[in-house]
Design a protein around this motif. Structure first.
Motif, PDB file in Angstrom:
ATOM      1  N   ARG A   4       0.882  -1.205   0.246  1.00 42.65           N
ATOM      2  CA  ARG A   4       0.065   0.019   0.116  1.00 42.65           C
ATOM      3  C   ARG A   4       0.820   1.355   0.047  1.00 42.65           C
ATOM      4  NH1 ARG A   4      -3.597   1.169   4.458  1.00 42.65           N
ATOM      5  NH2 ARG A   4      -2.006   0.333   5.767  1.00 42.65           N
ATOM      6  N   VAL A   5       0.336   2.140  -0.564  1.00 43.70           N
ATOM      7  CA  VAL A   5       0.993   3.691  -0.340  1.00 43.70           C
ATOM      8  C   VAL A   5      -0.107   4.646   0.082  1.00 43.70           C
ATOM      9  CG1 VAL A   5       2.381   5.299  -1.817  1.00 43.70           C
ATOM     10  CG2 VAL A   5       2.302   3.060  -2.430  1.00 43.70           C
ATOM     11  N   LEU A   6       0.415   5.546   0.787  1.00 44.88           N
ATOM     12  CA  LEU A   6      -0.347   6.520   1.353  1.00 44.88           C
ATOM     13  C   LEU A   6       0.080   7.854   0.776  1.00 44.88           C
ATOM     14  CD1 LEU A   6      -1.094   5.322   4.938  1.00 44.88           C
ATOM     15  CD2 LEU A   6      -2.449   4.538   2.887  1.00 44.88           C
ATOM     16  N   LEU A   7      -0.943   8.889   0.607  1.00 44.37           N
ATOM     17  CA  LEU A   7      -0.406  10.232   0.142  1.00 44.37           C
ATOM     18  C   LEU A   7      -1.261  11.102   0.876  1.00 44.37           C
ATOM     19  CD1 LEU A   7       1.512  12.328  -1.497  1.00 44.37           C
ATOM     20  CD2 LEU A   7      -0.198  12.146  -3.265  1.00 44.37           C
ATOM     21  N   ARG A   8      -1.064  12.149   1.550  1.00 44.80           N
ATOM     22  CA  ARG A   8      -1.982  13.074   2.132  1.00 44.80           C
ATOM     23  C   ARG A   8      -1.090  14.459   2.444  1.00 44.80           C
ATOM     24  NH1 ARG A   8      -6.146  12.763   5.393  1.00 44.80           N
ATOM     25  NH2 ARG A   8      -6.563  14.513   6.833  1.00 44.80           N
ATOM     26  N   GLY A   9      -1.748  15.471   2.197  1.00 45.86           N
ATOM     27  CA  GLY A   9      -1.568  16.861   2.200  1.00 45.86           C
ATOM     28  C   GLY A   9      -2.233  17.263   3.572  1.00 45.86           C
ATOM     29  N   ASP A  20       4.611  -2.196   3.979  1.00 46.43           N
ATOM     30  CA  ASP A  20       5.004  -3.373   3.099  1.00 46.43           C
ATOM     31  C   ASP A  20       4.026  -4.272   3.747  1.00 46.43           C
ATOM     32  OD1 ASP A  20       7.337  -2.365   2.202  1.00 46.43           O
ATOM     33  OD2 ASP A  20       8.492  -2.902   3.792  1.00 46.43           O
ATOM     34  N   GLU A  21       4.131  -5.417   3.491  1.00 44.14           N
ATOM     35  CA  GLU A  21       3.173  -6.569   3.699  1.00 44.14           C
ATOM     36  C   GLU A  21       3.090  -7.013   5.133  1.00 44.14           C
ATOM     37  OE1 GLU A  21       4.245  -9.939   1.558  1.00 44.14           O
ATOM     38  OE2 GLU A  21       6.227 -10.067   1.890  1.00 44.14           O
ATOM     39  N   ASP A  22       4.277  -6.757   5.758  1.00 42.17           N
ATOM     40  CA  ASP A  22       4.250  -6.985   7.474  1.00 42.17           C
ATOM     41  C   ASP A  22       3.885  -5.761   8.286  1.00 42.17           C
ATOM     42  OD1 ASP A  22       6.263  -5.195   7.028  1.00 42.17           O
ATOM     43  OD2 ASP A  22       7.730  -6.518   7.851  1.00 42.17           O
ATOM     44  N   GLY A  23       3.105  -4.551   7.437  1.00 44.34           N
ATOM     45  CA  GLY A  23       2.657  -3.680   8.081  1.00 44.34           C
ATOM     46  C   GLY A  23       3.837  -2.571   8.382  1.00 44.34           C
ATOM     47  N   THR A  24       4.916  -2.699   8.109  1.00 47.05           N
ATOM     48  CA  THR A  24       6.163  -1.808   8.353  1.00 47.05           C
ATOM     49  C   THR A  24       5.647  -0.558   7.563  1.00 47.05           C
ATOM     50  OG1 THR A  24       7.759  -3.535   8.944  1.00 47.05           O
ATOM     51  CG2 THR A  24       8.341  -1.421   8.450  1.00 47.05           C
ATOM     52  N   GLU A  25       6.036   0.752   8.198  1.00 46.43           N
ATOM     53  CA  GLU A  25       5.562   1.780   7.289  1.00 46.43           C
ATOM     54  C   GLU A  25       6.808   2.488   7.086  1.00 46.43           C
ATOM     55  OE1 GLU A  25       2.838   4.481   9.468  1.00 46.43           O
ATOM     56  OE2 GLU A  25       1.193   2.958   8.843  1.00 46.43           O
ATOM     57  N   GLU A  26       7.181   3.143   5.886  1.00 46.00           N
ATOM     58  CA  GLU A  26       8.201   3.633   5.689  1.00 46.00           C
ATOM     59  C   GLU A  26       8.089   4.963   4.976  1.00 46.00           C
ATOM     60  OE1 GLU A  26      12.431   3.331   2.689  1.00 46.00           O
ATOM     61  OE2 GLU A  26      11.017   1.794   3.159  1.00 46.00           O
ATOM     62  N   HIS A  27       8.457   6.346   5.385  1.00 45.04           N
ATOM     63  CA  HIS A  27       8.240   7.637   4.803  1.00 45.04           C
ATOM     64  C   HIS A  27       8.935   7.787   3.799  1.00 45.04           C
ATOM     65  CE1 HIS A  27       5.579   9.338   8.175  1.00 45.04           C
ATOM     66  NE2 HIS A  27       6.318   8.262   9.023  1.00 45.04           N
ATOM     67  N   ALA A  28       8.365   8.124   2.531  1.00 46.03           N
ATOM     68  CA  ALA A  28       9.077   8.278   1.151  1.00 46.03           C
ATOM     69  C   ALA A  28       9.442   9.752   1.140  1.00 46.03           C
ATOM     70  CB  ALA A  28       8.240   8.112   0.022  1.00 46.03           C
ATOM     71  N   ASP A  29      10.546  10.049   0.398  1.00 36.09           N
ATOM     72  CA  ASP A  29      11.005  11.649   0.184  1.00 36.09           C
ATOM     73  C   ASP A  29      10.278  11.812  -0.999  1.00 36.09           C
ATOM     74  OD1 ASP A  29      12.185  13.993   0.017  1.00 36.09           O
ATOM     75  OD2 ASP A  29      14.075  13.047  -0.612  1.00 36.09           O
TER      76      ASP A  29
END
Length: 278
Positions: A4-9, A20-29
């Motif tokens: 999944r990918v989330l985008l929010r303003g 990721d599939e294990d629920g780990t979240e990584e902030h994208a630049d």
């Protein structure tokens, strides 16, 4: 593996998170313009154009996230990532579901021919299936861009406001873009005045946009080599605010990011239009 990918303003700007599939979240630049802003503690009402601006920025950021994620999965897993976006709170909140697929054949050199735009100073440009002359009317120019979009399987041409021009529309070619700007002449007819090709560094997409003049790949050769080649051919190259301008050809190359970097864009103008002859 991303799922999944989330985008929010929000009040401080735009943010993106890859899950990721294990629920780990990584902030994208996200990087780039329009991503971060500050209201400075003010609570002014939103101007009438703000919603449209948010929608345009969100669309551009979704594309940026798509490209960054698929580049990452190709580098790490050898596959492409296709993101299907859904509006959570349009235009400021989006969620994308990630599907992995086989790599694009254009990732491999020689598998897909590039889309070559050959610039011809004083005349216009040659495309794979069309010719764009500086005598081409605006209506025919927009029709040509529509045909390019259909050939490249990209969205229809997008109009935009560019100061000094009567009309500007652009179309995506792979990860690059081809833009045409028009100007109304003394006879009242609106014709092509500038042809502009742009492509960021990195993989050029499918098909890859190539912009050539006198056999020189303007966006692929190192910028210093391009400038040297033109000077060796006897052309004057003037540097103005980071842009490399060849006045006699009506050619502008920009921007040169630094030593060994390549140009990101090339624009060819109709010299007669600005000499008052049209």
């Amino acid at each position: 593996m991303p799922v999944r990918v989330l985008l929010r303003g929000d009040s401080d700007g735009w943010r993106s998170v890859v899950v990721d599939e294990d629920g780990t979240e990584e902030h994208a630049d996200l990087g780039g313009p329009g991503v971060v802003w500050s209201a400075g503690g003010r609570d002014d009402p939103e101007p009438a154009w703000w919603a449209r601006r948010l929608a345009e920025t969100a669309s551009a950021l979704r594309l940026r996230v798509d490209e960054a994620l698929t580049d990452r999965t190709f580098a790490e897993l050898g596959v492409e990532a296709q993101v299907t976006w859904f509006a959570v709170d349009e235009p400021v909140a989006w969620e994308g579901l990630v599907t992995l697929r086989e790599p694009d054949p254009a990732r491999f050199p020689g598998r897909v021919p590039p889309f070559v735009v050959t610039l011809q100073p004083g005349r216009g440009a040659l495309l794979p299936d069309a010719t764009l002359l500086f005598t081409t009317t605006a209506q025919d120019a927009w029709a040509t861009l529509t045909a390019v979009a259909e050939r490249c399987r990209t969205p229809a041409p997008v109009p935009s406001f560019v100061c000094g021009w009567d009309g500007t529309r652009s179309v995506r070619v792979g990860r690059g873009s081809l833009s045409l700007s028009t100007k109304r002449g003394h006879d009242g007819v609106e014709r092509i005045g500038e042809i502009h090709g742009e492509r960021r560094h990195g993989w050029g997409g499918n098909p890859e946009l190539r912009v050539r003049l006198d056999g020189i790949d303007l966006l692929d050769e190192p910028a210093r080599d391009v400038v040297t080649l033109f000077r060796d051919l006897g052309h004057e190259v003037v540097v103005r605010s980071g842009l490399h301008v060849l006045p006699a050809l009506g050619l502008t190359l920009y921007p040169c990011a630094g030593e060994g970097e390549r140009f990101a864009g090339a624009a060819l103008r109709d010299p007669l239009l600005f000499s008052g002859c049209r």
